[in-house]
Design an enzyme around this catalytic site. Structure first.
Site, PDB file in Angstrom:
ATOM      1  N   CYS A   1       0.106   3.840   2.713  1.00  0.00           N
ATOM      2  CA  CYS A   1       0.547   3.325   4.024  1.00  0.00           C
ATOM      3  C   CYS A   1       2.014   3.664   4.246  1.00  0.00           C
ATOM      4  O   CYS A   1       2.415   4.054   5.350  1.00  0.00           O
ATOM      5  CB  CYS A   1       0.359   1.816   4.101  1.00  0.00           C
ATOM      6  SG  CYS A   1      -1.355   1.257   3.952  1.00  0.00           S
TER       7      CYS A   1
ATOM      8  N   CYS B   1       0.836  -1.205   0.000  1.00  0.00           N
ATOM      9  CA  CYS B   1       0.000   0.000   0.000  1.00  0.00           C
ATOM     10  C   CYS B   1       0.873   1.258   0.000  1.00  0.00           C
ATOM     11  O   CYS B   1       1.558   1.556   0.985  1.00  0.00           O
ATOM     12  CB  CYS B   1      -0.908  -0.028   1.234  1.00  0.00           C
ATOM     13  SG  CYS B   1      -1.742   1.521   1.580  1.00  0.00           S
TER      14      CYS B   1
END
Length: 284
Positions: free
Chosen positions: A39, A36
């Site tokens: 993230c 991600c």
């Protein structure tokens, strides 16, 4: 070197590392995954802020690929998702890689206020017997936040130490459901049990034996037993009064039993046993 306030949490460690730990310090849970991109942008910000705050909150990182049950339990639909947990409950959350300024605002709403810190220190001092210093800090906390429940509790401890039970009970009545509630209920129960105690246990036992129908004598016996720490005998007599008359002393025997349950704690065998017995009487 990884910060002591940042940890990787799994399904096996979540209950202790997040739920139980959040009863002592706020825990921020970062749901993320290695693939991600957002993230990878947000996580370093959270880790740096955890270090910056020096333990004011703890950061628990949950890899959703490795812990799908946790992601499902929290209904995670998009990552990164950040969830704040305090006293075992979710109190705030956000989705996406927010700018650092907005993350700081999120944390500011979560972390203890100045009034919270004063109340915590003041309550600790009250428990240590340093009542004058405790009162000063607790009143300062209430000036900053008149609704601070921990400050009300701490000040109640000071009043109890000074023999001012009525003032303490008035403060404890202001504390509603929440993290301070159980401690407040127990202290209020201790006060009421002490206020109602007194009397010669042996003499009152004899009086009840001679006239089992004398509910006033039985109530006084129960009160005396409670004050003397003879909790089972107290509960037995209160329960017998409830069986015979709910109206006696405006349901005073049942109320006294509830106070003893609070005093003993929900995990005490007597609480478990007599709460069940009381329910049988009330709902027969």
């Amino acid at each position: 070197m990884k910060s002591p306030w940042v940890s990787d949490v799994t399904e096996a460690t979540f209950a202790e590392a997040v739920l139980e730990r959040s009863r002592h310090v706020p825990v921020v849970v970062d749901f993320w995954a290695p693939w991600c991109g957002p993230c990878r942008s947000l996580s370093p910000v959270l880790e740096r802020l955890a270090a910056e705050h020096g333990g004011a909150f703890e950061l628990a990182k949950v890899n959703v690929d490795e812990n799908p049950a946790l992601a499902q339990a929290f209904a995670i639909q998009s990552i990164p998702t950040v969830v704040a947990v305090r006293d075992g409950q979710i109190v705030a959350e956000f989705v996406g890689a927010l700018p650092e300024s907005q993350v700081r605002e999120f944390l500011a709403r979560l972390l203890p206020s100045e009034a919270d810190r004063l109340a915590e220190t003041g309550t600790r001092l009250a428990e240590e017997g340093k009542h004058d210093e405790a009162e000063r800090l607790l009143r300062e906390a209430l000036e900053k936040d008149p609704r601070n429940e921990l400050a009300h509790f701490g000040l109640a401890l000071v009043h109890v130490a000074r023999g001012q039970d009525d003032e303490a009970l008035a403060l404890l009545r202001r504390i509603g459901p929440g993290p301070v509630h159980d401690r407040a209920e127990r202290l209020a129960a201790e006060i009421r049990v002490r206020q109602g105690s007194g009397g010669d246990v042996a003499a009152l036992r004899k009086k009840v034996e001679e006239n089992p129908e004398d509910l006033e004598a039985r109530f006084e016996l129960a009160q005396a037993c409670a004050g003397a720490g003879l909790y089972e005998e107290a509960l037995q007599n209160y329960l017998e009064i409830v069986r015979r008359s709910r109206e006696f002393r405006d349901d005073g025997a049942r109320k006294a039993m509830v106070d003893l349950f609070a005093l003993l704690g929900s995990d005490h065998p007597l609480t478990d046993r007599y709460r069940s017995e009381l329910a049988k009487v009330l709902f027969r």
